[in-house]
Design a protein around this motif. Structure first.
Motif, short mmCIF file in Angstrom:
data_model
loop_
_atom_site.label_atom_id
_atom_site.label_comp_id
_atom_site.label_asym_id
_atom_site.label_seq_id
_atom_site.Cartn_x
_atom_site.Cartn_y
_atom_site.Cartn_z
N LEU A 45 -1.98 17.79 78.58
CA LEU A 45 -1.51 17.56 79.93
C LEU A 45 -0.36 18.43 80.29
CD1 LEU A 45 -1.75 13.52 79.57
CD2 LEU A 45 -3.52 15.32 79.95
N HIS A 46 -0.34 18.80 81.59
CA HIS A 46 0.59 19.73 82.17
C HIS A 46 2.00 19.00 82.28
CE1 HIS A 46 -1.95 22.76 82.90
NE2 HIS A 46 -2.87 21.94 83.55
N ARG A 47 2.14 17.51 82.20
CA ARG A 47 3.10 16.81 82.23
C ARG A 47 3.92 16.97 81.00
NH1 ARG A 47 0.07 11.75 82.05
NH2 ARG A 47 0.17 10.66 80.08
N SER A 48 3.20 17.10 80.00
CA SER A 48 3.74 17.13 78.50
C SER A 48 4.64 18.35 78.14
CB SER A 48 2.72 17.10 77.41
OG SER A 48 1.95 18.34 77.59
N ASP A 49 5.61 18.31 77.43
CA ASP A 49 6.60 19.28 77.06
C ASP A 49 6.04 20.42 76.07
OD1 ASP A 49 8.50 18.26 78.85
OD2 ASP A 49 9.69 17.32 77.19
N ASN A 50 6.22 21.67 76.47
CA ASN A 50 5.82 22.72 75.58
C ASN A 50 6.67 22.66 74.31
OD1 ASN A 50 5.09 24.94 74.43
ND2 ASN A 50 4.70 26.15 76.17
N ILE A 51 5.94 22.69 73.15
CA ILE A 51 6.78 22.71 71.74
C ILE A 51 7.68 24.00 71.70
CG2 ILE A 51 4.95 23.88 70.64
CD1 ILE A 51 5.64 21.92 68.41
N ASP A 52 7.27 25.04 72.48
CA ASP A 52 8.13 26.19 72.53
C ASP A 52 8.99 26.13 73.38
OD1 ASP A 52 9.17 28.71 72.30
OD2 ASP A 52 7.13 29.77 72.28
N THR A 53 10.28 25.76 73.31
CA THR A 53 11.27 25.82 74.50
C THR A 53 11.74 26.96 74.62
OG1 THR A 53 12.90 25.55 72.61
CG2 THR A 53 12.27 23.64 73.63
N ASN A 54 11.29 28.34 74.32
CA ASN A 54 11.63 29.58 74.82
C ASN A 54 11.05 29.84 76.25
OD1 ASN A 54 13.30 30.57 72.57
ND2 ASN A 54 11.45 30.69 71.26
N VAL A 55 9.85 29.05 76.30
CA VAL A 55 9.27 29.53 77.87
C VAL A 55 9.91 28.68 78.73
CG1 VAL A 55 6.97 29.14 78.86
CG2 VAL A 55 7.02 29.54 76.33
N LEU A 56 10.66 29.43 79.64
CA LEU A 56 10.95 28.75 80.86
C LEU A 56 10.21 27.83 81.71
CD1 LEU A 56 13.07 32.06 82.26
CD2 LEU A 56 13.86 30.19 80.91
N GLY A 57 10.62 26.57 81.64
CA GLY A 57 9.89 25.68 82.30
C GLY A 57 8.97 25.13 81.26
N PHE A 58 9.38 24.85 80.15
CA PHE A 58 8.78 24.37 78.95
C PHE A 58 8.50 22.47 79.15
CE2 PHE A 58 13.12 23.68 77.74
CZ PHE A 58 13.18 22.49 77.16
N ASP A 59 9.45 22.15 79.91
CA ASP A 59 9.60 20.85 80.30
C ASP A 59 9.12 20.43 81.81
OD1 ASP A 59 11.75 21.87 81.45
OD2 ASP A 59 13.01 20.31 80.85
#
Length: 212
Positions: free
Chosen positions: A114-128
């Motif tokens: 789901l696009h509302r979920s956080d990306n586990i990789d916090t290096n990606v800008l906009g992960f949250d």
């Protein structure tokens, strides 16, 4: 010595659901959600942006129906392989199950985060901020013995298609594609003794520029 960045958290979780049943193998389920988060931060700490978490959204929506000897489920659903070590998440997915009378069950599925979920990789800008986009394809087989021991084997493929909130950041740099093969066992040796185990082999692909 250092002040905690978060001083208090208040969460109001609102959900409403309904279910329509036509038969034991054919039914429809819908659950809506609206979260309200109040996170108080210490002075000097940038407040958290929780807009993607608070938006009114469909929490779960599934349609179950039979196709000959198989059972299908389409929609937003919770999926888990093994004991959840490699995948236990809500995905937009399709799932099919086949069962036999002697304790064998085979499950296959394909879905995306789901696009509302956080990306586990916090290096990606906009992960949250809705930039998480991973697809999963898996197959799992389970056998239940007469003594109620569960033996499970699975294969899972994960493909990272996440984007970044900053056009200057190359999203390919942070792509993490992986494959998992797992073997699980769980059961009991008596009324007071239970056991669980999971062995996983992970084969991943990391772009060369990220390794460097």
């Amino acid at each position: 010595i250092l002040q905690d960045p978060i001083s208090s958290v208040a969460l109001l979780d609102n959900r409403v659901w309904m279910k329509k049943t036509w038969s034991a193998r054919r039914h429809f389920f819908l659950r809506l959600r609206k979260l309200d988060l109040d996170i108080a931060t210490a002075p000097g700490v940038i407040p958290f942006d929780v807009r993607t978490k608070e938006q009114f959204d469909i929490d779960l929506i599934t349609y179950d129906f039979p196709v000959f000897s198989t059972d299908w489920r389409l929609g937003r659903q919770f999926l888990r392989v093994g004991r959840g070590l490699t995948l236990a998440d809500t995905l937009d997915a399709g799932r099919v199950e086949w069962r036999t009378s002697n304790g064998v069950k085979v499950t296959g599925f394909a879905g995306s985060t789901l696009h509302r979920s956080d990306n586990i990789d916090t290096n990606v800008l906009g992960f949250d901020q809705g930039h998480n986009n991973r697809t999963f394809i898996g197959i799992q087989g389970e056998y239940i013995t007469e003594q109620n021991h569960h033996i499970t084997g699975y294969f899972l493929d994960q493909n990272d298609n996440s984007t970044t909130a900053d056009s200057l950041q190359d999203p390919f740099t942070f792509n993490y594609d992986s494959h998992y093969a797992g073997l699980c066992a769980e059961g009991s040796f008596g009324p007071r003794t239970i056991y669980t185990s999971e062995l996983v082999f992970d084969d991943c692909f990391v772009p060369a520029e990220q390794v460097m």
